[in-house]
Design an enzyme around this catalytic site. Sequence first.
Site, PDB file in Angstrom:
ATOM      1  N   HIS A  14     -16.090 -48.554  32.284  1.00 10.42           N
ATOM      2  CA  HIS A  14     -16.777 -47.775  33.338  1.00 10.42           C
ATOM      3  C   HIS A  14     -17.504 -46.603  32.696  1.00 10.42           C
ATOM      4  CE1 HIS A  14     -16.706 -45.861  37.577  1.00 10.42           C
ATOM      5  NE2 HIS A  14     -17.472 -45.112  36.814  1.00 10.42           N
ATOM      6  N   HIS A  16     -21.395 -44.168  32.749  1.00  9.41           N
ATOM      7  CA  HIS A  16     -22.737 -43.855  33.250  1.00  9.41           C
ATOM      8  C   HIS A  16     -23.624 -43.532  32.065  1.00  9.41           C
ATOM      9  CE1 HIS A  16     -21.328 -43.487  37.454  1.00  9.41           C
ATOM     10  NE2 HIS A  16     -20.199 -43.134  36.864  1.00  9.41           N
ATOM     11  N   LEU A  17     -24.592 -44.427  31.788  1.00  8.43           N
ATOM     12  CA  LEU A  17     -25.505 -44.173  30.662  1.00  8.43           C
ATOM     13  C   LEU A  17     -26.821 -43.554  31.131  1.00  8.43           C
ATOM     14  CD1 LEU A  17     -25.101 -47.208  28.219  1.00  8.43           C
ATOM     15  CD2 LEU A  17     -23.968 -44.971  28.173  1.00  8.43           C
ATOM     16  N   ARG A  18     -27.040 -43.497  32.470  1.00  6.18           N
ATOM     17  CA  ARG A  18     -28.281 -42.920  33.014  1.00  6.18           C
ATOM     18  C   ARG A  18     -29.510 -43.703  32.541  1.00  6.18           C
ATOM     19  NH1 ARG A  18     -24.821 -40.594  36.408  1.00  6.18           N
ATOM     20  NH2 ARG A  18     -24.005 -38.595  35.742  1.00  6.18           N
ATOM     21  N   ASN A  42     -25.641 -46.624  39.344  1.00  7.89           N
ATOM     22  CA  ASN A  42     -26.089 -45.590  40.309  1.00  7.89           C
ATOM     23  C   ASN A  42     -27.251 -44.765  39.765  1.00  7.89           C
ATOM     24  OD1 ASN A  42     -24.329 -44.332  38.435  1.00  7.89           O
ATOM     25  ND2 ASN A  42     -23.755 -42.730  39.895  1.00  7.89           N
ATOM     26  N   LYS A 100     -20.617 -53.286  42.107  1.00 11.06           N
ATOM     27  CA  LYS A 100     -19.965 -52.000  42.366  1.00 11.06           C
ATOM     28  C   LYS A 100     -20.089 -51.602  43.828  1.00 11.06           C
ATOM     29  CE  LYS A 100     -18.267 -47.888  41.550  1.00 11.06           C
ATOM     30  NZ  LYS A 100     -17.980 -47.014  40.426  1.00 11.06           N
ATOM     31  N   HIS A 137     -15.317 -47.746  44.032  1.00 11.16           N
ATOM     32  CA  HIS A 137     -15.116 -46.291  44.084  1.00 11.16           C
ATOM     33  C   HIS A 137     -14.286 -46.050  45.339  1.00 11.16           C
ATOM     34  CE1 HIS A 137     -16.373 -42.006  43.353  1.00 11.16           C
ATOM     35  NE2 HIS A 137     -15.817 -41.949  44.556  1.00 11.16           N
ATOM     36  N   HIS A 175     -11.371 -45.549  38.266  1.00 14.83           N
ATOM     37  CA  HIS A 175     -10.947 -44.155  38.021  1.00 14.83           C
ATOM     38  C   HIS A 175      -9.899 -43.659  39.021  1.00 14.83           C
ATOM     39  CE1 HIS A 175     -14.061 -43.703  41.035  1.00 14.83           C
ATOM     40  NE2 HIS A 175     -15.047 -43.778  40.163  1.00 14.83           N
ATOM     41  N   LEU A 220     -15.703 -36.677  40.469  1.00 13.67           N
ATOM     42  CA  LEU A 220     -15.229 -37.409  41.647  1.00 13.67           C
ATOM     43  C   LEU A 220     -14.700 -38.766  41.221  1.00 13.67           C
ATOM     44  CD1 LEU A 220     -18.069 -36.496  44.151  1.00 13.67           C
ATOM     45  CD2 LEU A 220     -15.666 -35.807  44.296  1.00 13.67           C
ATOM     46  N   ASP A 248     -15.540 -43.244  32.718  1.00 14.21           N
ATOM     47  CA  ASP A 248     -16.355 -42.577  33.731  1.00 14.21           C
ATOM     48  C   ASP A 248     -17.124 -41.406  33.133  1.00 14.21           C
ATOM     49  OD1 ASP A 248     -17.549 -42.284  36.174  1.00 14.21           O
ATOM     50  OD2 ASP A 248     -15.867 -41.258  37.123  1.00 14.21           O
ATOM     51  N   HIS A 252     -24.339 -34.748  32.994  1.00 15.35           N
ATOM     52  CA  HIS A 252     -25.340 -33.993  33.751  1.00 15.35           C
ATOM     53  C   HIS A 252     -25.747 -32.839  32.852  1.00 15.35           C
ATOM     54  CE1 HIS A 252     -24.612 -35.890  37.716  1.00 15.35           C
ATOM     55  NE2 HIS A 252     -23.343 -35.932  37.352  1.00 15.35           N
ATOM     56  N   ALA A 264     -21.102 -33.509  40.185  1.00  8.57           N
ATOM     57  CA  ALA A 264     -19.795 -34.054  39.800  1.00  8.57           C
ATOM     58  C   ALA A 264     -19.967 -34.928  38.569  1.00  8.57           C
ATOM     59  CB  ALA A 264     -19.233 -34.882  40.942  1.00  8.57           C
TER      60      ALA A 264
HETATM   61  O1  DOR Z   1     -17.806 -37.493  38.760  1.00 10.95           O
HETATM   62  C1  DOR Z   1     -18.499 -38.469  38.981  1.00 10.95           C
HETATM   63  N1  DOR Z   1     -19.757 -38.569  38.476  1.00 10.95           N
HETATM   64  N2  DOR Z   1     -18.025 -39.443  39.746  1.00 10.95           N
HETATM   65  C2  DOR Z   1     -18.777 -40.459  40.149  1.00 10.95           C
HETATM   66  O2  DOR Z   1     -18.278 -41.287  40.877  1.00 10.95           O
HETATM   67  C3  DOR Z   1     -20.208 -40.545  39.763  1.00 10.95           C
HETATM   68  C4  DOR Z   1     -20.482 -39.795  38.549  1.00 10.95           C
HETATM   69  C5  DOR Z   1     -21.951 -39.568  38.308  1.00 10.95           C
HETATM   70  O3  DOR Z   1     -22.707 -40.530  38.386  1.00 10.95           O
HETATM   71  O4  DOR Z   1     -22.337 -38.422  38.012  1.00 10.95           O
HETATM   72 ZN    ZN Z   2     -18.318 -43.406  37.656  1.00 13.45          ZN
END
Ligand code: DOR
Ligand code: ZN
Length: 344
Positions: A14, A16-18, A42, A100, A137, A175, A220, A248, A252, A264
């Site tokens: 899990h 997030h590579l953006r 996402n 997802k 989630h 998570h 989150l 996870d 940011h 988050a």
């Molecule tokens: O903390 C989080 N950041 N929880 C998530 O479910 C999404 C993630 C994000 O994409 O920034």
């Molecule tokens: Zn996530």
Amino acid sequence: MTDTITIRRPDDWHVHLRDGAMLEAVAPFTAKQFGRAIIMPNLSPPVTSAASAAAYRDRIMAALPAGSGFTPLMTCYLTDDADADDIAAGHAAGIFTAAKLYPANATTNSAHGVTDVAHIMPVLERMQEIGMPLLVHGEVTDSDIDIFDREAVFIERVMKTLIGALPDLKVVFEHITTEQAVRFVDSCGPNVAATITPHHLHINRNAMFAGGIRPHAYCLPVAKREIHRLALRKAATSGSPKYFLGTDSAPHEIHAKESACGCAGIFNAPYALESYAAVFDEEGALDRLEGFASEHGPNFYGLSLNEDKVTLARSSAVIPENLAVADATLVPFHAGSELNWRIL
Ligand code: DOR
Ligand code: ZN
């Protein structure tokens, strides 16, 4: 005392590579540690079709350092009008590994998420039929539910019904943050598993308020009370095949975290394996790190285990306050504190 440990190369189930510049900045960290990773969909706009997932996979491959053997495993972002045929075709073509479920508005870029699981039942039935995992989630979004109770209420209101209706669907409860989630996952069959992040193993909710507001400890699902952190540590280090590594890692930029309305997400990719190793060491369970990090995930997904190895050594280092990568400044998890393991 064990001073080095060699394990099969782990995978991150899990992350997030953006996209764009942020993808370029963060992908090398994940690719350095892990053989494969489940890539969260996402983006803005979200990855909802096999075509957009294939294009995103190409952008990830282009962002990897030369010679990297890393494999991104793509996921489909489910919406109320998700198309079962496109998803099944994408899975058959090897583009989608999983799909997802974000409850609408649960977290970053989830506005297009599912408003009611009833809307996607035909898709979930098809996924059950073809053996495609559903990644969840697990938080309700009702404003009258306390943020610290959102996962526990989701289990009662959604998870139990979902698993009852689709008893053979492969489900990863992503998570997890509560002892209720551990109890629930333990009570289900082998088709229900969970990922656990390094941050939920290290911090409890006090970390967000230690001497002032600490935006870099905010993610989150939000970290919970200490009893929950201890339940997660027990589950992760138990040796149960139901629990596996999922960072996870959610980068940011520093200004988006240190803001009146901070985003988050905890960016743990640069020291993820070291962070997990510290937990397993503290729990006297280093011999179970390999199962959690490198075996339970592929076994659940029905994929082969990685053949190459990674060695970690006991060696203390202070984690930098921030990392300037490309044009972004990112604050890594554990910034300014010591970690006692490093990758050789
Ligand atoms: O903390 C989080 N950041 N929880 C998530 O479910 C999404 C993630 C994000 O994409 O920034
Ligand atoms: Zn996530």
